[in-house]
Design a protein around this motif. Structure first.
Motif, PDB file in Angstrom:
ATOM      1  N   PRO A 221       0.830  -1.211   0.000  1.00 22.20           N
ATOM      2  CA  PRO A 221       0.000   0.000   0.000  1.00 22.20           C
ATOM      3  C   PRO A 221       0.865   1.263   0.000  1.00 22.20           C
ATOM      4  O   PRO A 221       1.944   1.268   0.600  1.00 22.20           O
ATOM      5  CB  PRO A 221      -0.791  -0.103   1.306  1.00 22.20           C
TER       6      PRO A 221
ATOM      7  N   VAL B  18       1.737   4.746   4.626  1.00 19.14           N
ATOM      8  CA  VAL B  18       0.739   5.192   3.643  1.00 19.14           C
ATOM      9  C   VAL B  18       0.547   6.704   3.748  1.00 19.14           C
ATOM     10  O   VAL B  18       0.405   7.236   4.849  1.00 19.14           O
ATOM     11  CB  VAL B  18      -0.607   4.468   3.892  1.00 19.14           C
TER      12      VAL B  18
ATOM     13  N   ILE C 147      -7.638   3.154  -1.575  1.00 20.52           N
ATOM     14  CA  ILE C 147      -6.228   2.848  -1.358  1.00 20.52           C
ATOM     15  C   ILE C 147      -5.572   2.559  -2.711  1.00 20.52           C
ATOM     16  O   ILE C 147      -6.208   2.034  -3.621  1.00 20.52           O
ATOM     17  CB  ILE C 147      -6.071   1.646  -0.386  1.00 20.52           C
TER      18      ILE C 147
ATOM     19  N   GLY D 133      -1.870   0.981  -4.315  1.00 22.20           N
ATOM     20  CA  GLY D 133      -0.638   0.272  -3.957  1.00 22.20           C
ATOM     21  C   GLY D 133       0.044  -0.249  -5.200  1.00 22.20           C
ATOM     22  O   GLY D 133      -0.441  -0.063  -6.325  1.00 22.20           O
TER      23      GLY D 133
END
Ligand code: ADP
Ligand code: MG
Length: 340
Positions: free
Chosen positions: A81, A114, A132, A134
């Protein structure tokens, strides 16, 4: 009272902890750099007050969980992430609430490196959406369609704890010791994040999924995508001590309509959502390497079944007798019940 832009500056604009954020919060869009040779993976999850959490839930726990469920999706893909966006709909400006929300969010974001790189803030019924982003190498991504007949099925952690916590909250059931209750609530509000374990498992597993809707339903998605079937051994489902004890509460077992206590526990462990543990499949030759990785991370794991060519998900008792579970997993559109 602070306006929208003051709120954004106070709570969401911060120096980026990452060198790959060219431009973060504050412009019309974030500018981000994907590392060469990697693919970008994107996933989004919404938590709605009254559906996913009680409106008066601790904002720290909400900030934590809103990010945790997204990190769990990255773990389920074997991805690292990197960046998050946050869309918050708030009924009113409550700076104390926001500060605590950010505390929970930032604690987890910091632990996983993150960066919060943007979002949206609006007024309306409380809802929290995190997206999110990643990275992963395309050939190392864990896909749902990659399970093969003969694979062993693993799960991390323990099953059913979060679902039982919710059942206890909904029924005000007691007969569950305070320490057990606290453990179960922690599992509901601060679910496991298996990102490090997942990164350690890169190259070792075939298919993976994170358990948001219960093992029975989520493994079912893997089987359908992979065109295979499986048998689960109910006696091997990993259960916490707190779960074993508290799942006996009459309010819990009577709702399940299963007389046998062990079966009632298995039913709940199979169908309860919100655990955010990983389920993945491994060819037998890689089992030792997989288990070594999980031990290295101090991550509890269990082998719970086998992928088979014959489609369908079968469950068996300890002596091999087939057992057909009464309940499937959680489905927002099929189930009328939600948090009141
Ligand atoms: P625009 O009107 O151009 O869409 P906004 O006024 O909504 O931009 O937001 C201003 C800046 O603040 C943007 O960079 C946006 O990403 C960021 N932002 C707004 N709300 C949040 C939030 N809840 N969390 C993080 N960043 C936010
Ligand atoms: Mg704009």
């Amino acid at each position: 009272m602070p306006g929208e832009f003051d709120l954004i500056t106070t709570f969401f604009k911060r120096p980026s902890p990452r060198g790959d954020v060219v431009l973060g919060v504050g412009d019309d869009a974030a500018v981000l750099r994907v590392p060469p040779g990697q693919e970008l993976l994107v996933s989004i999850d919404t938590l709605v007050a009254g559906v996913h959490f009680f409106p008066d839930a601790d904002p720290r726990a909400l900030g934590y969980k809103a990010l945790a469920v997204n990190l769990s999706d990255m773990a389920a893909m074997g991805a690292e992430p990197a960046w998050a966006t946050l869309a918050l709909t708030l009924p009113a400006v409550d700076t104390g609430w926001l500060a605590r929300f950010c505390e929970g969010f930032d604690a987890l974001a910091g632990a996983y490196g993150v960066a919060l790189i943007g979002g949206n803030t609006t007024r309306g019924p409380l809802s929290i959406t995190v997206q999110i982003h990643g990275f992963a190498r395309a050939d190392l991504v864990f896909r749902r369609d990659a399970a093969k007949a003969g694979d062993l099925i693993y799960v991390t952690g323990t099953l059913g704890d979060a679902g039982l916590a919710l059942a206890l909250l909904q029924s005000d059931a007691d007969g569950c010791a305070e320490a057990h209750r606290a453990f179960l609530m922690e599992r509901l509000y601060r679910p496991s994040v298996r990102v490090r374990e997942a990164l350690g498992l890169r190259g070792l597993v075939h298919a993976a999924i994170d358990l948001s809707d219960g093992l029975y339903a989520d493994l079912g998605h893997v089987l359908a995508a992979s065109g295979v079937g499986a048998t689960l051994r109910l006696a091997d489902l990993p259960l916490s001590e707190a779960f074993r004890v508290c799942a006996q509460a009459p309010s819990v077992t009577s709702a399940l309509q299963v007389d046998d206590a062990a079966l009632a526990r298995a039913e709940l462990a199979l169908s309860a959502g919100d655990d955010y543990e990983l389920c993945f499949t491994v060819e037998p030759g890689r089992a030792a390497a997989v288990e070594a990785v999980l031990r290295e991370f101090g991550c509890r794991y269990a082998r719970v079944g086998l992928i088979e060519a014959e489609p369908g998900l079968r469950c068996v008792l300890e002596d091999g007798t087939p057992y057909r579970p009464r309940r499937g997993g959680y489905d927002h559109f099929a189930t009328a019940s939600s948090i009141p």
